[in-house]
Write an enzyme that holds these catalytic residues in place. Structure first.
Site, PDB file in Angstrom:
ATOM      1  N   CYS A 144      28.208   1.827 -34.637  1.00  0.00           N
ATOM      2  CA  CYS A 144      29.155   2.061 -35.733  1.00  0.00           C
ATOM      3  C   CYS A 144      29.314   0.862 -36.651  1.00  0.00           C
ATOM      4  O   CYS A 144      29.582   1.008 -37.828  1.00  0.00           O
ATOM      5  CB  CYS A 144      30.506   2.438 -35.142  1.00  0.00           C
ATOM      6  N   GLY A 160      34.296   8.037 -32.097  1.00  0.00           N
ATOM      7  CA  GLY A 160      33.295   9.037 -32.480  1.00  0.00           C
ATOM      8  C   GLY A 160      33.263   9.191 -33.984  1.00  0.00           C
ATOM      9  O   GLY A 160      33.594   8.261 -34.724  1.00  0.00           O
ATOM     10  N   SER A 161      32.864  10.381 -34.411  1.00  0.00           N
ATOM     11  CA  SER A 161      32.640  10.597 -35.844  1.00  0.00           C
ATOM     12  C   SER A 161      33.955  10.799 -36.602  1.00  0.00           C
ATOM     13  O   SER A 161      34.942  11.261 -36.028  1.00  0.00           O
ATOM     14  CB  SER A 161      31.758  11.836 -36.018  1.00  0.00           C
ATOM     15  N   GLY A 194      37.261  12.840 -35.533  1.00  0.00           N
ATOM     16  CA  GLY A 194      38.461  11.994 -35.555  1.00  0.00           C
ATOM     17  C   GLY A 194      39.574  12.627 -36.382  1.00  0.00           C
ATOM     18  O   GLY A 194      40.749  12.597 -36.009  1.00  0.00           O
ATOM     19  N   LYS A 196      36.691  11.439 -20.814  1.00  0.00           N
ATOM     20  CA  LYS A 196      35.832  12.563 -21.221  1.00  0.00           C
ATOM     21  C   LYS A 196      34.574  11.984 -21.864  1.00  0.00           C
ATOM     22  O   LYS A 196      34.546  11.665 -23.053  1.00  0.00           O
ATOM     23  CB  LYS A 196      36.627  13.442 -22.207  1.00  0.00           C
ATOM     24  N   GLU A 202      38.604   5.252 -33.438  1.00  0.00           N
ATOM     25  CA  GLU A 202      37.523   4.338 -33.843  1.00  0.00           C
ATOM     26  C   GLU A 202      36.406   5.208 -34.379  1.00  0.00           C
ATOM     27  O   GLU A 202      35.748   5.917 -33.612  1.00  0.00           O
ATOM     28  CB  GLU A 202      37.013   3.539 -32.633  1.00  0.00           C
ATOM     29  N   GLU A 250      26.866   7.677 -43.625  1.00  0.00           N
ATOM     30  CA  GLU A 250      26.449   7.022 -42.387  1.00  0.00           C
ATOM     31  C   GLU A 250      25.282   7.808 -41.795  1.00  0.00           C
ATOM     32  O   GLU A 250      25.403   9.006 -41.542  1.00  0.00           O
ATOM     33  CB  GLU A 250      27.613   7.008 -41.381  1.00  0.00           C
TER      34      GLU A 250
HETATM   35  P1  NAD Z   1      31.229  12.881 -32.097  1.00  0.00           P
HETATM   36  O1  NAD Z   1      32.467  12.736 -32.903  1.00  0.00           O
HETATM   37  O2  NAD Z   1      30.371  14.056 -32.331  1.00  0.00           O
HETATM   38  O3  NAD Z   1      31.593  12.905 -30.540  1.00  0.00           O
HETATM   39  C1  NAD Z   1      32.365  11.890 -29.950  1.00  0.00           C
HETATM   40  C2  NAD Z   1      33.065  12.452 -28.734  1.00  0.00           C
HETATM   41  O4  NAD Z   1      33.984  13.461 -29.134  1.00  0.00           O
HETATM   42  C3  NAD Z   1      32.142  13.134 -27.728  1.00  0.00           C
HETATM   43  O5  NAD Z   1      32.604  12.844 -26.422  1.00  0.00           O
HETATM   44  C4  NAD Z   1      32.305  14.603 -28.045  1.00  0.00           C
HETATM   45  O6  NAD Z   1      32.020  15.442 -26.940  1.00  0.00           O
HETATM   46  C5  NAD Z   1      33.772  14.663 -28.402  1.00  0.00           C
HETATM   47  N1  NAD Z   1      34.171  15.792 -29.253  1.00  0.00           N
HETATM   48  C6  NAD Z   1      33.388  16.604 -30.004  1.00  0.00           C
HETATM   49  N2  NAD Z   1      34.162  17.523 -30.642  1.00  0.00           N
HETATM   50  C7  NAD Z   1      35.449  17.282 -30.279  1.00  0.00           C
HETATM   51  C8  NAD Z   1      36.701  17.873 -30.608  1.00  0.00           C
HETATM   52  N3  NAD Z   1      36.792  18.905 -31.452  1.00  0.00           N
HETATM   53  N4  NAD Z   1      37.827  17.361 -30.058  1.00  0.00           N
HETATM   54  C9  NAD Z   1      37.763  16.301 -29.225  1.00  0.00           C
HETATM   55  N5  NAD Z   1      36.606  15.697 -28.872  1.00  0.00           N
HETATM   56  C10 NAD Z   1      35.458  16.176 -29.394  1.00  0.00           C
HETATM   57  O7  NAD Z   1      30.442  11.509 -32.311  1.00  0.00           O
HETATM   58  P2  NAD Z   1      29.047  11.087 -31.674  1.00  0.00           P
HETATM   59  O8  NAD Z   1      27.963  11.802 -32.401  1.00  0.00           O
HETATM   60  O9  NAD Z   1      29.103  11.193 -30.199  1.00  0.00           O
HETATM   61  O10 NAD Z   1      29.024   9.537 -32.056  1.00  0.00           O
HETATM   62  C11 NAD Z   1      28.584   9.084 -33.288  1.00  0.00           C
HETATM   63  C12 NAD Z   1      29.762   8.741 -34.178  1.00  0.00           C
HETATM   64  O11 NAD Z   1      30.665   7.866 -33.494  1.00  0.00           O
HETATM   65  C13 NAD Z   1      29.338   7.964 -35.417  1.00  0.00           C
HETATM   66  O12 NAD Z   1      30.053   8.412 -36.538  1.00  0.00           O
HETATM   67  C14 NAD Z   1      29.724   6.539 -35.083  1.00  0.00           C
HETATM   68  O13 NAD Z   1      29.920   5.712 -36.197  1.00  0.00           O
HETATM   69  C15 NAD Z   1      30.966   6.739 -34.298  1.00  0.00           C
HETATM   70  N6  NAD Z   1      31.249   5.562 -33.460  1.00  0.00           N
HETATM   71  C16 NAD Z   1      32.303   4.757 -33.775  1.00  0.00           C
HETATM   72  C17 NAD Z   1      32.555   3.609 -33.046  1.00  0.00           C
HETATM   73  C18 NAD Z   1      33.711   2.698 -33.363  1.00  0.00           C
HETATM   74  O14 NAD Z   1      34.097   1.910 -32.502  1.00  0.00           O
HETATM   75  N7  NAD Z   1      34.303   2.761 -34.518  1.00  0.00           N
HETATM   76  C19 NAD Z   1      31.734   3.291 -31.960  1.00  0.00           C
HETATM   77  C20 NAD Z   1      30.665   4.129 -31.671  1.00  0.00           C
HETATM   78  C21 NAD Z   1      30.444   5.271 -32.426  1.00  0.00           C
END
Ligand code: NAD
Length: 488
Positions: free
Chosen positions: A290, A234-235, A239, A182, A256, A389
């Site tokens: 990240c 993601g965030s 998470g 996804k 992550e 962040e």
């Molecule tokens: P986000 O959490 O908004 O989205 C990440 C993914 O989750 C997207 O594909 C989004 O469509 C999906 N998503 C959104 N709502 C959801 C839900 N309710 N249930 C399931 N999936 C859902 O994050 P972002 O803005 O895309 O990315 C930025 C964040 O990701 C930052 O906090 C960054 O630090 C983190 N990040 C972490 C790592 C790591 O390896 N630790 C790597 C890259 C980014």
């Protein structure tokens, strides 16, 4: 800036074919630099997730399917997948740059090579895995087997979309799992090239399915009854929601999440010669990574001198067209995201920080989501500038008195994903690194490596990717106690 030829896809990659989507809704993508329309794909809905998960389930449960293949058979296909990826690598990297603003020098490095390298790395790892016989403590032997965990829901962000996708795809496919990928709505066009590469490599139908969607449909995937494991990057906010769902369902999950890591610059550091590496470890990809060390901790004894070196470097960065090979800082991923970063800068100032440089839109630039590289000073370790962040080109500079104080500040965070220590004395730097509570940390630089576990502590996540650990969470361990009659 280059205009991008628009790209349109009609189907979703499900069950080895481009399947008609269940709705006419589309995800449209715009250049982050020019704001021009660059393409669109169908937006997956719950019915498409059902189709994708059911296809992955069938492919996994098939008595002669992917999960039953020998590792040697899977390895052949995965290595072809790596070749097919590489042959599209340049175009994939172009799409990433167009969609998220990653400077082309970086996308042509990271997003062309990391995915194929990971496919080959995990292919080699599974081909070396043997069934293990352990000598039991009670005298009998135990056979320990590993089998694939099942259908994986892989949810990825937009910031380094390809490398992160393959942190999940490479080990899960090598283990024998089937996957519903996804992608993030911001970066969909590159994800469809992954489907094309997988198809061309001969990945059997249903083994990989690609369904881009927004939050609520992604949440539906997380809770789908036919999924066995979720792997999310993601965030922390999302998470946490995913963790709650998986906890309720007792569904294995890897998370992550975010970071606000510290670069501890020790008082013996030759900052002038390290400054390029410090920039790469703290602001690369427009600050949208990240693991960046976005809190820079400087010793009181050399504070002004070191701050001058950092300020000179950050002021000299070339901001502009992400397709220009000399560009160091491109635009942020979206208007909404830039507004979020700007709001955090404003809140930091209200909280006592001072903008030393940056904080504005670059002069004369009318289009694109650019933000000047920014340095915040007078930062209290407990304040917004030190704790939140930003995910943009913003560094928070913090003064410390001695090593102990630096370690205390580094650990004073809800996060613990990465970090770095900078010193002329390697042993001293390693000694400091060991005292920072974090999942990963670099000495005089920062670079992850496929061989070694990557992941966070505290709000930075659960579980590890990369290394043997990154394969293990896609496998189920079974102990077969090799007993004879009357042994019990
Ligand atoms: P986000 O959490 O908004 O989205 C990440 C993914 O989750 C997207 O594909 C989004 O469509 C999906 N998503 C959104 N709502 C959801 C839900 N309710 N249930 C399931 N999936 C859902 O994050 P972002 O803005 O895309 O990315 C930025 C964040 O990701 C930052 O906090 C960054 O630090 C983190 N990040 C972490 C790592 C790591 O390896 N630790 C790597 C890259 C980014």
């Amino acid at each position: 800036m280059k205009n991008y030829v628009t790209i349109e896809y009609d189907g979703l990659y499900i069950d080895g074919q481009w399947m008609n989507p269940s709705s006419a809704d589309r995800i449209k993508v715009y250049s982050t630099a020019t704001e021009d329309y660059i393409g669109s794909v169908p937006e997956a809905k719950n019915a498409d997730i059902d189709n994708a998960v059911e296809a992955a389930r069938r492919a996994f449960d098939d008595k002669k399917g992917w999960s039953t293949w020998t590792s040697a058979e899977r390895v052949t296909v995965l290595k072809r997948f790596a070749d097919e990826y590489e042959s599209r690598g340049e175009e994939i990297a172009r799409r990433v740059t167009a969609q998220n603003g990653m400077p082309t020098a970086l996308s042509q490095k990271w997003e062309t090579t990391n995915p194929a390298q990971l496919l080959r790395f995990y292919a080699d790892m599974v081909s070396g895995q043997q069934e293990e016989i352990r000598q039991g403590v009670k005298g009998k032997k135990v056979l320990v087997t590993r089998s694939p965990i099942g259908v994986v829901g892989a949810i990825v962000p937009w910031n380094v979309p390809q490398s992160i996708t393959f942190l999940k795809l490479a080990p899960s496919l090598a283990a024998g799992c089937t996957v519903v990928l996804k992608p993030s709505p911001e970066t969909v066009l590159d994800a469809f090239l992954v489907a094309e590469a997988a198809h061309a490599a001969g990945l059997p139908a249903g083994v990989l399915n690609v369904v881009p969607a927004g939050g609520s449909v992604s949440a539906y995937l997380v809770s789908h009854p036919l999924v066995d494991k979720i792997s999310f990057t993601g965030s922390p906010e999302v998470g946490r929601l995913i963790g709650e769902t998986c906890g309720r369902m007792l569904r294995p999950v890897t998370l992550e999440l975010g970071g606000k890591s510290a670069a501890i610059v020790l008082d013996d550091c030759d900052l002038s010669s390290s400054i390029d590496d410090i920039y790469r470890a703290s602001m690369t990809n427009n600050g949208q990574v990240c693991w960046l060390s976005t809190r820079i901790l400087l010793p009181e004894s050399r504070f002004e001198e070191m701050l001058d070196i950092i300020t000179a470097k950050i002021s000299s960065l070339k901001v502009g067209d992400p397709f220009d090979p000399d560009t160091e800082v491109g635009p942020l991923v979206s208007k909404r995201h830039r507004e979020r970063v700007e709001a955090l800068i404003k809140a930091s100032v209200e909280d006592g920080a001072r903008i030393l440089i940056g904080g504005k839109h670059p002069e004369g630039v009318k289009k694109g989501w650019f933000l000047e590289p920014t340095i915040l000073v007078d930062v209290d370790p407990k304040s917004i500038a030190a704790q939140k962040e930003f995910f943009g080109p913003v560094l928070s500079i913090i003064k410390y008195t001695d090593e102990e104080h630096a370690i205390e500040i580094a650990n004073d965070s809800d996060y613990g994903l990465a970090g770095s220590v900078w010193s002329a004395n390697f042993g001293r730097a390693v000694g400091v690194a060991k005292q920072v509570f974090t999942g990963t940390i670099g000495i005089n630089g920062y670079a992850t490596d496929p061989s070694s576990p990557f992941g966070g502590v505290k709000d930075s996540g659960l579980g590890r990717e990369l290394g043997a650990e990154g394969l293990a969470h896609y496998q189920v361990l079974k102990s077969v106690y090799l007993l004879q009659p009357n042994d019990v």
